[in-house]
Design a protein around this motif. Structure first.
Motif, PDB file in Angstrom:
ATOM      1  N   GLU A  88      10.180  11.418  57.495  1.00  0.00           N
ATOM      2  CA  GLU A  88       9.139  12.345  57.926  1.00  0.00           C
ATOM      3  C   GLU A  88       9.456  13.774  57.478  1.00  0.00           C
ATOM      4  N   LYS A  89       8.423  14.518  57.125  1.00  0.00           N
ATOM      5  CA  LYS A  89       8.589  15.898  56.690  1.00  0.00           C
ATOM      6  C   LYS A  89       9.196  16.763  57.801  1.00  0.00           C
ATOM      7  N   GLU A  90       8.737  16.528  59.036  1.00  0.00           N
ATOM      8  CA  GLU A  90       9.233  17.304  60.172  1.00  0.00           C
ATOM      9  C   GLU A  90      10.734  17.091  60.379  1.00  0.00           C
ATOM     10  N   ASP A  91      11.194  15.860  60.168  1.00  0.00           N
ATOM     11  CA  ASP A  91      12.620  15.571  60.317  1.00  0.00           C
ATOM     12  C   ASP A  91      13.436  16.318  59.261  1.00  0.00           C
ATOM     13  N   GLU A 132      14.391  30.304  67.007  1.00  0.00           N
ATOM     14  CA  GLU A 132      13.905  31.345  66.092  1.00  0.00           C
ATOM     15  C   GLU A 132      13.838  30.827  64.661  1.00  0.00           C
ATOM     16  N   ASN A 133      14.886  30.110  64.240  1.00  0.00           N
ATOM     17  CA  ASN A 133      14.903  29.547  62.883  1.00  0.00           C
ATOM     18  C   ASN A 133      13.812  28.522  62.685  1.00  0.00           C
ATOM     19  N   LEU A 134      13.543  27.737  63.721  1.00  0.00           N
ATOM     20  CA  LEU A 134      12.502  26.731  63.651  1.00  0.00           C
ATOM     21  C   LEU A 134      11.130  27.393  63.533  1.00  0.00           C
ATOM     22  N   GLU A 135      10.904  28.469  64.293  1.00  0.00           N
ATOM     23  CA  GLU A 135       9.642  29.202  64.211  1.00  0.00           C
ATOM     24  C   GLU A 135       9.453  29.817  62.818  1.00  0.00           C
ATOM     25  N   ARG A 136      10.539  30.353  62.246  1.00  0.00           N
ATOM     26  CA  ARG A 136      10.451  30.958  60.910  1.00  0.00           C
ATOM     27  C   ARG A 136      10.124  29.925  59.838  1.00  0.00           C
ATOM     28  N   SER A 137      10.615  28.699  60.035  1.00  0.00           N
ATOM     29  CA  SER A 137      10.408  27.685  58.997  1.00  0.00           C
ATOM     30  C   SER A 137       9.027  27.043  59.062  1.00  0.00           C
ATOM     31  N   MET A 138       8.322  27.244  60.141  1.00  0.00           N
ATOM     32  CA  MET A 138       6.991  26.625  60.279  1.00  0.00           C
ATOM     33  C   MET A 138       5.932  27.419  59.562  1.00  0.00           C
TER      34      MET A 138
END
Length: 119
Positions: free
Chosen positions: A44-47, A113-119
């Protein structure tokens, strides 16, 4: 008179024609997503996006050197440990209870924060 046949090398099924045996157990091709950092494949792309999110540095820092063991650390967890306690868990895995909670909270915050930046 014996008749020539062809056996699939994977499942041992016998076929009358050579090309049928070749096509019998051809591997399926799966679409995968590669992590940008470690290039591990994921279904999966999300993974793939979340795979090494903890390795991405907040504040643009590539590595942090532990002043105790002099190892260059890349993981957010180690960087936070060094920031809070002055050493990483590789050279000294013992932290006070307050430091343990503070480290956990800061790591979770930076990963979010890193997850928010990557979305």
């Amino acid at each position: 008179m014996p008749k020539r046949a062809y056996e699939c090398g994977s499942c041992n099924e016998v076929h009358e024609l050579h090309h049928e045996a070749e096509r019998c157990c051809q591997p399926d091709i799966n679409d995968v997503w590669l992590c940008d950092i470690c290039e591990e494949s994921h279904d999966e792309k999300e993974d793939a996006e979340k795979c090494c999110i903890g390795k991405v540095k907040a504040r643009g820092v590539e590595t942090v050197r532990c002043p105790s063991c002099f190892r260059d650390q890349e993981l957010v967890r180690y960087a936070v440990e060094i920031e809070v306690a002055g050493h990483c868990s590789e050279c000294n895995p013992h932290f006070s209870i307050d430091d343990t909670f503070k480290i956990g909270d800061l790591v979770d915050q930076q990963i979010a924060e890193n997850l928010e930046r990557s979305m």
